[in-house]
Write a protein that holds these residues in place. Structure first.
Motif, PDB file in Angstrom:
ATOM      1  N   LEU A  38       3.172   7.456 -23.491  1.00 13.77           N
ATOM      2  CA  LEU A  38       2.211   7.067 -22.466  1.00 13.77           C
ATOM      3  C   LEU A  38       2.633   5.727 -21.857  1.00 13.77           C
ATOM      4  CD1 LEU A  38       0.370   8.481 -25.018  1.00 13.77           C
ATOM      5  CD2 LEU A  38      -1.207   8.481 -23.099  1.00 13.77           C
ATOM      6  N   MET A 101      -3.722  13.770 -17.864  1.00 14.58           N
ATOM      7  CA  MET A 101      -4.023  13.283 -19.205  1.00 14.58           C
ATOM      8  C   MET A 101      -4.688  14.334 -20.096  1.00 14.58           C
ATOM      9  SD  MET A 101      -2.753  10.326 -19.363  1.00 14.58           S
ATOM     10  CE  MET A 101      -2.007   9.188 -18.203  1.00 14.58           C
ATOM     11  N   ILE A 112       1.924   4.580 -27.245  1.00 17.95           N
ATOM     12  CA  ILE A 112       1.371   3.841 -26.115  1.00 17.95           C
ATOM     13  C   ILE A 112       2.317   2.697 -25.756  1.00 17.95           C
ATOM     14  CG2 ILE A 112      -0.596   2.500 -25.280  1.00 17.95           C
ATOM     15  CD1 ILE A 112      -2.305   3.979 -27.385  1.00 17.95           C
ATOM     16  N   VAL A 114       2.072   0.743 -22.555  1.00 16.71           N
ATOM     17  CA  VAL A 114       1.559   0.284 -21.263  1.00 16.71           C
ATOM     18  C   VAL A 114       1.566  -1.243 -21.211  1.00 16.71           C
ATOM     19  CG1 VAL A 114       0.153   2.349 -20.940  1.00 16.71           C
ATOM     20  CG2 VAL A 114      -0.826   0.365 -22.101  1.00 16.71           C
ATOM     21  N   THR A 132      -5.939   3.802 -21.420  1.00 14.30           N
ATOM     22  CA  THR A 132      -5.067   4.798 -22.052  1.00 14.30           C
ATOM     23  C   THR A 132      -5.684   5.330 -23.336  1.00 14.30           C
ATOM     24  OG1 THR A 132      -3.109   3.700 -21.132  1.00 14.30           O
ATOM     25  CG2 THR A 132      -2.763   5.195 -22.987  1.00 14.30           C
TER      26      THR A 132
END
Length: 458
Positions: A38, A101, A112, A114, A132
């Protein structure tokens, strides 16, 4: 589309905590697990490649539709992940990319990656992490493992990520697994980070710890297990704050030594001959990247939260932030020496990537330099072989400039060449020969023999 049976069709016994952990562990070992990444930026895209190369099926997520379309077309947007590598993913049948998503449920392992920028008041901005994790929570199913790799302050995993995920009704350590492992990417280094840089892993429970360790080892990484996610989070903050503080030290000494007529670069070269007790750090026009300019302020925010003073760390962060201002003042002084005001002068900034020999612009001090020079009335251009056009930046409203070719004619037309990033692709002998004035913030011209009367340090 990548298909995954998830937990469908398994026996009730398998849905017990140990059964779920055993089932996911088997999928990790036999490479039948789907890895969901992600955030497909400078951390996430290389992680796609590492997971793919390790034999896993990979599903990439990003809210930027342009990135998704580029990858599905077989094109990369990050230099150290070449197009032919993306095309290999695409044709293998083991990779897909999406901005949908709802497909989170297809992945067994969710990583994750981000951004965690700062707010205008320099507090941690975790909006991308929060959004997220909420997306994951809305699709969370038993048997998934969530790994946070985003750089953040200690307690983020336990106090922010965990409560959002448990809103789903699933219990951490029993129905899903959760760990923190900070990325340790080294942009610009041709040797892959995972082959030489261990992964620090901290988990909230033993099952999560075992599964996280198993996954990272399967991707060819040595694992250093620590007792908690807070330790792993603090480890990353310490690593980057250590660098920020030492860079601030040499930046401050650079200003002092310049006034004394002492060459800071020669001082550092002499000091590093000592075989113990000294590690060289180098000055520059500021600090860049996604961690060093940010992490000290994460730490100072945490200090305020717990009523503990972090004045030393805050001072280092502030000093590094002010370095572009010092460089612009030096540009003004050097132009004055040749009877030119900064207003109306043509200034070309060499290098807008934050690090040599990369195309990574994150938090680059070059953008601050361009902003400040423009605000003082200079006609600013730039040249960077790795960044053909200026990207859009959250903090800066810059004119959409394109990289200039450093021809003899172009260099001669400039009033000042400002070296901000010392890419090896630049021909410094040629630049000094044909430019009327060169201001060097990186000691890039140290080996230039002729025309040294044109060179100034900043």
């Amino acid at each position: 589309m990548l298909h995954n049976d998830g937990h469908m069709g398994v026996t009730p016994e398998l849905l017990e905590p140990d059964g779920l952990a055993e089932y996911l562990g088997k999928k990790i070992r036999d490479k039948s697990a789907v890895v969901g990444i992600l955030g497909l930026g400078y951390v996430g895209l290389p992680l796609v490649d590492r997971s793919f190369s390790s034999g896993y099926r990979v599903l990439g997520f990003d809210v930027d539709r342009a990135k998704i379309e580029s990858l599905l077309y077989g094109k990369s947007y990050i230099k150290h992940v070449p197009d032919d590598r993306v095309q290999e993913w695409k044709t293998s049948g083991r990779f897909d990319a999406t901005d949908d998503m709802s497909r989170i449920k297809e992945a067994d392992i969710l990583i994750i990656c981000v951004p965690t920028p700062l707010t205008p008041s320099r507090d941690p901005d975790l909006q991308f992490v929060r959004t997220t994790v909420r997306s994951i929570a809305s699709e969370l199913r038993p048997g998934q493992m969530i790994l946070l790799e985003t750089t953040t302050y200690p307690s983020t995993l336990r106090e922010l990520v965990l409560p959002i995920l448990e809103v789903s009704g699933c219990v951490a350590g029993e129905e899903f697994f959760l760990a923190y492992s900070p990325e340790r990417d080294d942009p610009g280094n041709p040797e892959p980070s995972h082959s030489r840089v261990p992964k620090v892993v901290g988990s909230i429970d033993d099952r999560s710890a075992r599964l996280a360790e198993a996954f990272y080892k399967e991707t060819g990484v040595d694992v250093v297990k620590v007792s908690s996610p807070e330790v792993a989070e603090a480890c990353k903050i310490l690593e980057n704050t250590y660098r920020a503080v030492n860079i601030a030290l040499v930046n401050e000494l650079k200003i002092l030594f310049d006034r004394m007529g002492i060459d800071i670069w020669e001082v550092i070269e002499a000091a590093k001959t000592k075989p113990f007790g000294f590690q060289p750090f180098y000055p520059g026009p500021g600090v860049g990247g996604h961690t060093i300019p940010v992490d000290p302020f994460h730490l100072s925010w945490l200090g305020r939260k717990f009523g503990a003073s972090t004045k030393f760390v805050e001072l280092a962060g502030e000093l590094n932030v002010r370095m572009p201002e010092y460089v612009v003042s030096r540009v003004s002084d050097c132009l004055n020496e040749v009877e030119k005001p900064i207003k109306g002068s043509r200034v070309c900034v060499l290098g807008v990537a934050y690090k040599p020999n990369t195309g990574d612009p994150r938090e680059s001090p070059s953008f601050v330099l361009i902003d400040q020079l423009t605000s003082k009335g200079a006609h600013v251009s730039y040249s960077d072989p790795h960044i053909p056009t200026l990207p859009k930046m959250r903090k800066h409203q810059l004119t959409q400039l394109s990289s200039q070719e450093l021809t003899q004619e172009f260099l001669a037309e400039q009033d000042c060449i400002l070296i901000a990033t010392d890419h090896s692709a630049f021909d410094y002998e040629f630049i000094v020969e044909h430019a009327p004035l060169v201001i060097d913030t990186r000691n890039a011209t140290r080996d230039v023999k002729s025309g040294r009367d044109k060179i100034r340090r900043a």
